[in-house]
Design an enzyme around this catalytic site. Sequence first.
Site, PDB file in Angstrom:
ATOM      1  CE  LYS A   1      -3.629   2.375   2.594  1.00 43.94           C
ATOM      2  NZ  LYS A   1      -4.497   2.340   3.786  1.00 43.94           N
TER       3      LYS A   1
ATOM      4  NE  ARG B   1      -5.827   9.464   3.190  1.00 44.19           N
ATOM      5  CZ  ARG B   1      -4.549   9.677   2.931  1.00 44.19           C
ATOM      6  NH1 ARG B   1      -4.133  10.896   2.635  1.00 44.19           N
ATOM      7  NH2 ARG B   1      -3.681   8.693   2.980  1.00 44.19           N
TER       8      ARG B   1
ATOM      9  CE  LYS C   1      -3.531   8.539   6.835  1.00 44.30           C
ATOM     10  NZ  LYS C   1      -4.726   7.666   6.846  1.00 44.30           N
TER      11      LYS C   1
ATOM     12  CD  GLU D   1       6.110  -3.681   3.938  1.00 43.91           C
ATOM     13  OE1 GLU D   1       5.495  -4.579   4.535  1.00 43.91           O
ATOM     14  OE2 GLU D   1       6.517  -2.647   4.510  1.00 43.91           O
TER      15      GLU D   1
ATOM     16  CE  LYS E   1      -6.436   2.015  -0.683  1.00 44.54           C
ATOM     17  NZ  LYS E   1      -7.073   2.103   0.646  1.00 44.54           N
TER      18      LYS E   1
ATOM     19  CB  SER F   1     -11.545   7.247  -3.851  1.00 44.14           C
ATOM     20  OG  SER F   1     -10.361   7.759  -3.239  1.00 44.14           O
TER      21      SER F   1
ATOM     22  CE1 TYR G   1     -15.111   3.035  -3.105  1.00 41.16           C
ATOM     23  CE2 TYR G   1     -13.124   3.403  -4.388  1.00 41.16           C
ATOM     24  CZ  TYR G   1     -13.745   3.256  -3.170  1.00 41.16           C
ATOM     25  OH  TYR G   1     -13.004   3.330  -2.008  1.00 41.16           O
TER      26      TYR G   1
END
Length: 341
Positions: free
Chosen positions: A208, A218, A234, A250, A265, A291, A330
Amino acid sequence: MPSKPSSGFKLDLPARPRRLRRNASVRALVEETVLRPADFIAPLFVIDGKGAPEPIASMPGVARFNVADLVRECRALWKLGVPAVALFPKIDARLKDPSGSIALDEDALVLRAVRAVKKALPGLVVMTDIALDPYTSHGHDGLLSDDGREVLNDATVEVLAKMAVLHARAGVDFVAPSDMMDGRIAAIRKALDAEGFDQTAIMAYSSKFASAYYGPFRDAVGSAKAAGTSLLDKRTYQLNPANRREAIAEAIIDEGEGADILMVKPAGPYLDIIRDVREVTRKPLAAYQVSGEYAQLHAAAKLGWLDLERTSMESVLAIKRAGADMILTYFAKTLAVRLKA
């Protein structure tokens, strides 16, 4: 002015690839990547109360549902052949605090939603986000140090493991840790097994990235401006978009710690990472068309620059072609309608 080719001109070609594109039936026969409604996981947003669905301005066609309407939306997806949903709660800001304590409430919104959906549709696969960002007043995915400068890894993982057990108890099929803390997959697996939830699976947000494509999400869950800023930093826990080998490492770590499904992602800007991870694991691989990817296609289509129907299908096809077995998107509902037509 060039002369016309003579009608008798003929190339001596042993290979003519266009033979396999000459009509729709031949193209269908040799098609390499096929999309089905069963490839999709539909991300859904849930809110408390009994009000009408709340449209999300930055995500046209997407809304936050109360629990009853959420169940109705899940029924519609199930009838279209979409086998799974991923639930994300929008928590009332008055319930948030720095430690995200509401995440461990046994009657938390998302747990009530899980119980309602599983009661109505036992066969539907329900996944839930295991991260603290919807619950914390600061909007980060974990607990902060006393000076607020550091997201604490081990203390956060302890909370996430407890959270995963609560979600398993509510009936989820998959817990989906999206926080990117070190060691959280192993800790969650251990906690689930200790409580008798050895059949509850883990879909790990393994690779991610600290992406600029998350903005509309968000907004949807109310974490975008939780810390008084439109963009939370982040980068101390999410991956550097410049790093390819780190993303693979990872994923390998998460597989070793017991993840059942790995994830990349975002999806579209990271097709190379999807392919890289596909080549180092035999585990099922998910990819999240986030999104921002969704919103940009809608925005371009609104301006008349792109055909939304064609580009949405092509964008998801590219993700599957890169190596994803399943896609969180979506567009799940609209694409499922078209694929079943």
